[in-house]
Design an enzyme around this catalytic site. Structure first.
Site, PDB file in Angstrom:
ATOM      1  N   THR A  46     -25.145 -23.339 -20.006  1.00 26.09           N
ATOM      2  CA  THR A  46     -25.634 -22.237 -19.181  1.00 26.09           C
ATOM      3  C   THR A  46     -26.851 -22.640 -18.345  1.00 26.09           C
ATOM      4  O   THR A  46     -27.594 -23.560 -18.737  1.00 26.09           O
ATOM      5  CB  THR A  46     -26.013 -21.059 -20.104  1.00 26.09           C
ATOM      6  OG1 THR A  46     -26.678 -20.059 -19.343  1.00 26.09           O
ATOM      7  CG2 THR A  46     -26.949 -21.493 -21.223  1.00 26.09           C
ATOM      8  N   ASP A  47     -27.070 -21.908 -17.259  1.00 21.78           N
ATOM      9  CA  ASP A  47     -28.285 -22.142 -16.460  1.00 21.78           C
ATOM     10  C   ASP A  47     -29.537 -21.647 -17.196  1.00 21.78           C
ATOM     11  O   ASP A  47     -30.664 -22.010 -16.830  1.00 21.78           O
ATOM     12  CB  ASP A  47     -28.165 -21.476 -15.078  1.00 21.78           C
ATOM     13  CG  ASP A  47     -27.965 -19.961 -15.117  1.00 21.78           C
ATOM     14  OD1 ASP A  47     -27.896 -19.384 -16.227  1.00 21.78           O
ATOM     15  OD2 ASP A  47     -27.863 -19.346 -14.035  1.00 21.78           O
ATOM     16  N   GLU A  48     -29.339 -20.825 -18.240  1.00 24.25           N
ATOM     17  CA  GLU A  48     -30.520 -20.252 -18.925  1.00 24.25           C
ATOM     18  C   GLU A  48     -31.358 -21.315 -19.626  1.00 24.25           C
ATOM     19  O   GLU A  48     -32.511 -21.062 -19.971  1.00 24.25           O
ATOM     20  CB  GLU A  48     -30.079 -19.180 -19.936  1.00 24.25           C
ATOM     21  CG  GLU A  48     -29.328 -18.055 -19.279  1.00 24.25           C
ATOM     22  CD  GLU A  48     -29.355 -16.744 -20.051  1.00 24.25           C
ATOM     23  OE1 GLU A  48     -30.103 -16.633 -21.038  1.00 24.25           O
ATOM     24  OE2 GLU A  48     -28.637 -15.830 -19.640  1.00 24.25           O
ATOM     25  N   TYR A  92     -31.203 -17.311 -27.630  1.00 23.04           N
ATOM     26  CA  TYR A  92     -29.901 -17.779 -27.135  1.00 23.04           C
ATOM     27  C   TYR A  92     -30.066 -19.052 -26.315  1.00 23.04           C
ATOM     28  O   TYR A  92     -29.403 -20.069 -26.578  1.00 23.04           O
ATOM     29  CB  TYR A  92     -29.229 -16.686 -26.282  1.00 23.04           C
ATOM     30  CG  TYR A  92     -28.118 -17.224 -25.400  1.00 23.04           C
ATOM     31  CD1 TYR A  92     -26.924 -17.675 -25.952  1.00 23.04           C
ATOM     32  CD2 TYR A  92     -28.276 -17.302 -24.005  1.00 23.04           C
ATOM     33  CE1 TYR A  92     -25.907 -18.197 -25.142  1.00 23.04           C
ATOM     34  CE2 TYR A  92     -27.270 -17.817 -23.198  1.00 23.04           C
ATOM     35  CZ  TYR A  92     -26.094 -18.265 -23.771  1.00 23.04           C
ATOM     36  OH  TYR A  92     -25.092 -18.781 -22.971  1.00 23.04           O
ATOM     37  N   LYS A 106     -28.716 -22.929 -26.903  1.00 22.73           N
ATOM     38  CA  LYS A 106     -27.838 -23.650 -25.974  1.00 22.73           C
ATOM     39  C   LYS A 106     -28.518 -24.944 -25.503  1.00 22.73           C
ATOM     40  O   LYS A 106     -27.867 -25.980 -25.359  1.00 22.73           O
ATOM     41  CB  LYS A 106     -27.493 -22.768 -24.761  1.00 22.73           C
ATOM     42  CG  LYS A 106     -26.558 -21.615 -25.052  1.00 22.73           C
ATOM     43  CD  LYS A 106     -25.178 -22.023 -25.529  1.00 22.73           C
ATOM     44  CE  LYS A 106     -24.341 -22.662 -24.447  1.00 22.73           C
ATOM     45  NZ  LYS A 106     -22.949 -22.928 -24.927  1.00 22.73           N
TER      46      LYS A 106
HETATM   47  P1  NAD Z   1     -17.990 -14.972 -25.453  1.00 22.30           P
HETATM   48  O1  NAD Z   1     -19.058 -14.478 -26.355  1.00 22.30           O
HETATM   49  O2  NAD Z   1     -17.209 -13.997 -24.641  1.00 22.30           O
HETATM   50  O3  NAD Z   1     -16.919 -15.819 -26.276  1.00 22.30           O
HETATM   51  C1  NAD Z   1     -17.286 -16.749 -27.246  1.00 22.30           C
HETATM   52  C2  NAD Z   1     -16.047 -17.092 -28.045  1.00 22.30           C
HETATM   53  O4  NAD Z   1     -16.427 -18.079 -29.026  1.00 22.30           O
HETATM   54  C3  NAD Z   1     -15.459 -15.919 -28.812  1.00 22.30           C
HETATM   55  O5  NAD Z   1     -14.063 -15.902 -28.675  1.00 22.30           O
HETATM   56  C4  NAD Z   1     -15.853 -16.177 -30.265  1.00 22.30           C
HETATM   57  O6  NAD Z   1     -14.941 -15.654 -31.196  1.00 22.30           O
HETATM   58  C5  NAD Z   1     -15.887 -17.710 -30.299  1.00 22.30           C
HETATM   59  N1  NAD Z   1     -16.756 -18.246 -31.326  1.00 22.30           N
HETATM   60  C6  NAD Z   1     -18.019 -17.846 -31.651  1.00 22.30           C
HETATM   61  N2  NAD Z   1     -18.493 -18.597 -32.665  1.00 22.30           N
HETATM   62  C7  NAD Z   1     -17.531 -19.488 -32.989  1.00 22.30           C
HETATM   63  C8  NAD Z   1     -17.431 -20.532 -33.944  1.00 22.30           C
HETATM   64  N3  NAD Z   1     -18.433 -20.797 -34.793  1.00 22.30           N
HETATM   65  N4  NAD Z   1     -16.292 -21.261 -33.991  1.00 22.30           N
HETATM   66  C9  NAD Z   1     -15.256 -20.993 -33.157  1.00 22.30           C
HETATM   67  N5  NAD Z   1     -15.294 -19.999 -32.230  1.00 22.30           N
HETATM   68  C10 NAD Z   1     -16.413 -19.269 -32.141  1.00 22.30           C
HETATM   69  O7  NAD Z   1     -18.692 -16.054 -24.515  1.00 22.30           O
HETATM   70  P2  NAD Z   1     -18.391 -16.426 -23.002  1.00 22.30           P
HETATM   71  O8  NAD Z   1     -19.169 -15.539 -22.129  1.00 22.30           O
HETATM   72  O9  NAD Z   1     -16.945 -16.560 -22.827  1.00 22.30           O
HETATM   73  O10 NAD Z   1     -19.078 -17.873 -22.949  1.00 22.30           O
HETATM   74  C11 NAD Z   1     -18.346 -19.035 -23.286  1.00 22.30           C
HETATM   75  C12 NAD Z   1     -19.281 -20.235 -23.176  1.00 22.30           C
HETATM   76  O11 NAD Z   1     -19.785 -20.332 -21.838  1.00 22.30           O
HETATM   77  C13 NAD Z   1     -20.509 -20.147 -24.077  1.00 22.30           C
HETATM   78  O12 NAD Z   1     -20.796 -21.437 -24.529  1.00 22.30           O
HETATM   79  C14 NAD Z   1     -21.617 -19.657 -23.157  1.00 22.30           C
HETATM   80  O13 NAD Z   1     -22.864 -20.114 -23.598  1.00 22.30           O
HETATM   81  C15 NAD Z   1     -21.207 -20.328 -21.857  1.00 22.30           C
HETATM   82  N6  NAD Z   1     -21.632 -19.638 -20.622  1.00 22.30           N
HETATM   83  C16 NAD Z   1     -21.368 -18.307 -20.447  1.00 22.30           C
HETATM   84  C17 NAD Z   1     -21.721 -17.688 -19.245  1.00 22.30           C
HETATM   85  C18 NAD Z   1     -21.444 -16.229 -18.987  1.00 22.30           C
HETATM   86  O14 NAD Z   1     -21.918 -15.702 -17.991  1.00 22.30           O
HETATM   87  N7  NAD Z   1     -20.677 -15.533 -19.818  1.00 22.30           N
HETATM   88  C19 NAD Z   1     -22.360 -18.443 -18.259  1.00 22.30           C
HETATM   89  C20 NAD Z   1     -22.616 -19.794 -18.484  1.00 22.30           C
HETATM   90  C21 NAD Z   1     -22.228 -20.379 -19.665  1.00 22.30           C
HETATM   91  O1  DAU Z   2     -26.936 -17.160 -16.876  1.00 26.69           O
HETATM   92  C1  DAU Z   2     -25.824 -17.388 -17.702  1.00 26.69           C
HETATM   93  C2  DAU Z   2     -25.845 -16.425 -18.849  1.00 26.69           C
HETATM   94  O2  DAU Z   2     -25.465 -15.156 -18.334  1.00 26.69           O
HETATM   95  C3  DAU Z   2     -24.922 -16.831 -19.989  1.00 26.69           C
HETATM   96  O3  DAU Z   2     -25.388 -18.045 -20.533  1.00 26.69           O
HETATM   97  C4  DAU Z   2     -24.900 -15.747 -21.077  1.00 26.69           C
HETATM   98  O4  DAU Z   2     -23.982 -16.092 -22.081  1.00 26.69           O
HETATM   99  C5  DAU Z   2     -24.496 -14.442 -20.426  1.00 26.69           C
HETATM  100  O5  DAU Z   2     -24.530 -13.411 -21.387  1.00 26.69           O
HETATM  101  C6  DAU Z   2     -25.420 -14.109 -19.265  1.00 26.69           C
HETATM  102  O6  DAU Z   2     -26.748 -13.820 -19.752  1.00 26.69           O
HETATM  103  P1  DAU Z   2     -27.603 -12.621 -19.155  1.00 26.69           P
HETATM  104  O7  DAU Z   2     -28.627 -12.220 -20.129  1.00 26.69           O
HETATM  105  O8  DAU Z   2     -28.067 -12.954 -17.761  1.00 26.69           O
HETATM  106  O9  DAU Z   2     -26.430 -11.509 -19.017  1.00 26.69           O
HETATM  107  P2  DAU Z   2     -26.411  -9.938 -19.298  1.00 26.69           P
HETATM  108  O10 DAU Z   2     -25.141  -9.427 -18.713  1.00 26.69           O
HETATM  109  O11 DAU Z   2     -26.722  -9.626 -20.712  1.00 26.69           O
HETATM  110  O12 DAU Z   2     -27.605  -9.424 -18.395  1.00 26.69           O
HETATM  111  C7  DAU Z   2     -27.620  -9.660 -16.992  1.00 26.69           C
HETATM  112  C8  DAU Z   2     -28.898  -9.082 -16.457  1.00 26.69           C
HETATM  113  O13 DAU Z   2     -28.810  -7.642 -16.547  1.00 26.69           O
HETATM  114  C9  DAU Z   2     -30.126  -9.471 -17.263  1.00 26.69           C
HETATM  115  O14 DAU Z   2     -31.229  -9.604 -16.370  1.00 26.69           O
HETATM  116  C10 DAU Z   2     -30.349  -8.281 -18.189  1.00 26.69           C
HETATM  117  C11 DAU Z   2     -29.853  -7.100 -17.366  1.00 26.69           C
HETATM  118  N1  DAU Z   2     -29.242  -5.994 -18.132  1.00 26.69           N
HETATM  119  C12 DAU Z   2     -28.292  -6.282 -19.059  1.00 26.69           C
HETATM  120  C13 DAU Z   2     -27.683  -5.270 -19.783  1.00 26.69           C
HETATM  121  C14 DAU Z   2     -26.648  -5.592 -20.835  1.00 26.69           C
HETATM  122  C15 DAU Z   2     -29.589  -4.687 -17.822  1.00 26.69           C
HETATM  123  O15 DAU Z   2     -30.439  -4.424 -16.946  1.00 26.69           O
HETATM  124  N2  DAU Z   2     -28.978  -3.671 -18.521  1.00 26.69           N
HETATM  125  C16 DAU Z   2     -28.041  -3.913 -19.495  1.00 26.69           C
HETATM  126  O16 DAU Z   2     -27.531  -2.946 -20.112  1.00 26.69           O
END
Ligand code: NAD
Ligand code: DAU
Length: 359
Positions: A132-134, A158, A162
């Site tokens: 992630t970019d975080e 988190y 990561k």
């Molecule tokens: P998600 O939470 O929707 O899905 C995670 C999946 O991993 C789930 O299906 C869960 O059951 C599985 N999982 C959790 N723990 C596990 C374990 N110990 N063994 C096997 N499976 C397990 O997450 P996502 O949003 O799909 O993100 C996927 C990946 O991409 C993560 O590594 C996250 O850090 C990264 N990522 C997400 C975003 C985003 O915006 N969602 C952005 C950048 C990177």
């Molecule tokens: O940047 C990549 C990341 O993006 C991934 O690594 C994470 O897995 C993914 O969950 C996401 O993280 P964020 O914290 O940015 O996503 P989230 O959707 O939780 O929140 C997006 C922004 O919106 C953040 O600034 C918090 C804000 N927010 C979120 C929720 C859930 C609100 O203002 N209200 C809300 O109810």
């Protein structure tokens, strides 16, 4: 065959579906099925022998070793993680267990398997870690976007977990020679996004007439990318990325949270107007801010564009329209996720069996 971990989650299920829509190389999908894992996302693969689902933990070294020996994948794409920042603030245990210890165990299992491959398979094997970019921390307004050289400065439990996983992946390359690749992506949105994250939460709350929570002043900035574009980037890095390198992936699309919420409301006003005719924007409720809330993320994705020719295909306007339309077209998915019925669905369909082909 490739092994995908976390393939029942948001990005993982999109990745598996896109992969199998684009080629016939089978996928071994290892997912623990936490609350975020939803096999209903993969319903269209029922009976498809190219998809083998195994419920299990990436931290279970015996299981992972056994799967690697039995299925002999040419690559591992590691998407399994605990992914929600707010949950990591409440309780970080699962984040350390999966994102740190789980990644370490997966790396060790991959190393043991890879060490025994013959020279040609060893050379072509890849371990692609999705991050992630975080991990880069927060940017000041106007500061240049994150490049791959930006120092890691994670601020939430988190992102710290990561960042730790990224460092482990890097170390397994430098110390052990494991052929790794890492991608650091910005915020994804699109189909199958669990409604605890901003965009799907806003859509499902708006449809139900519930308040739309905006943390603090709503002026935090994220760089939003349509999930299918991320899946294509992962595929491209797997195919042609240089071993040991990291690639930033982003949408070149910075938006404030308030602007994102307004976009959802405006689309719903057009596609699904409220009975009284009032805008969905009237549901916006400013709530207390997230502790340690990062103010701004922005990705400089020039490296992946220059080296691998990847660019996002969707604009924010086209991606958001597709996303809102997908949620409107899938009320059953939304209902089951909100009621928790999607979890019962797994045991009804799969019983006690831990591995199913074509799940
Ligand atoms: P998600 O939470 O929707 O899905 C995670 C999946 O991993 C789930 O299906 C869960 O059951 C599985 N999982 C959790 N723990 C596990 C374990 N110990 N063994 C096997 N499976 C397990 O997450 P996502 O949003 O799909 O993100 C996927 C990946 O991409 C993560 O590594 C996250 O850090 C990264 N990522 C997400 C975003 C985003 O915006 N969602 C952005 C950048 C990177
Ligand atoms: O940047 C990549 C990341 O993006 C991934 O690594 C994470 O897995 C993914 O969950 C996401 O993280 P964020 O914290 O940015 O996503 P989230 O959707 O939780 O929140 C997006 C922004 O919106 C953040 O600034 C918090 C804000 N927010 C979120 C929720 C859930 C609100 O203002 N209200 C809300 O109810």
């Amino acid at each position: 065959m490739i092994l995908v971990t976390g393939g029942a989650g948001f990005i993982g299920s999109n990745f598996v579906l896109d992969w199998l829509a684009g080629c016939d190389e089978p996928v071994l999908n290892l997912d623990k099925l936490t609350y975020a894992g939803n096999l209903a996302n993969l319903k269209s693969l029922e009976g498809d022998a190219r998809h083998v689902f195994v419920q299990g933990d990436i931290g279970d070294a015996a299981l992972v070793g056994q799967l690697l020996r039995a299925y002999r994948p040419r690559a591992i794409v590691n998407l399994a993680a605990e992914s929600h920042v707010d949950r990591s603030i409440r309780d970080a245990d699962g984040f350390i267990a999966t994102n740190v210890v789980g990644t370490y165990r997966l790396l060790e299992a991959a190393r043991a398997y890879w060490s025994d491959l013959d020279a040609a398979d060893k050379a072509s094997f890849r371990f692609l870690h999705v991050s992630t970019d975080e991990v880069y921390g927060s940017l000041a307004p106007g500061a240049p976007a994150f490049t791959e050289g930006h120092p890691h400065a994670p601020n939430s439990p988190y992102s710290a977990s990561k960042a730790a996983s990224d460092h482990l992946v890097r170390a397994w390359y430098h110390t052990h020679g494991l052929p790794v690749l890492t991608t650091n992506c910005s915020n994804n949105y699109g189909p199958y996004h669990f409604p605890e994250k901003l965009i799907p939460l806003t859509i499902v709350n708006a449809l139900a007439g519930r308040p739309l929570p905006v943390y603090g002043d709503g002026q935090q900035v994220r760089d939003w990318l349509f999930v299918a574009d991320h899946c294509r980037a992962i595929g491209r890095v797997l195919q042609a990325g240089r071993v040991g390198e990291t690639y930033n992936v982003g949408g070149c699309n910075e938006q404030t949270n308030l602007c994102v919420v307004h976009t959802v409301c405006d689309l719903l006003d057009a596609l699904e107007p409220r009975p009284g005719g009032q805008s969905h924007r009237a549901l916006i409720a400013h709530v207390p801010d997230r502790p340690g809330h990062d103010r701004r993320y922005a990705i400089d994705a020039r490296k992946i564009e220059r080296e691998l020719g990847w660019k996002p295909a969707e604009t924010f306007a086209t991606g958001m329209r597709k996303t809102v339309q997908w949620y409107l077209a899938h009320p059953d998915w939304v209902r089951d996720v909100q009621s928790g019925a999607y979890r019962a669905w797994v045991s009804q369909h799969y019983g006690a069996a831990s591995a199913k082909a074509g799940a």
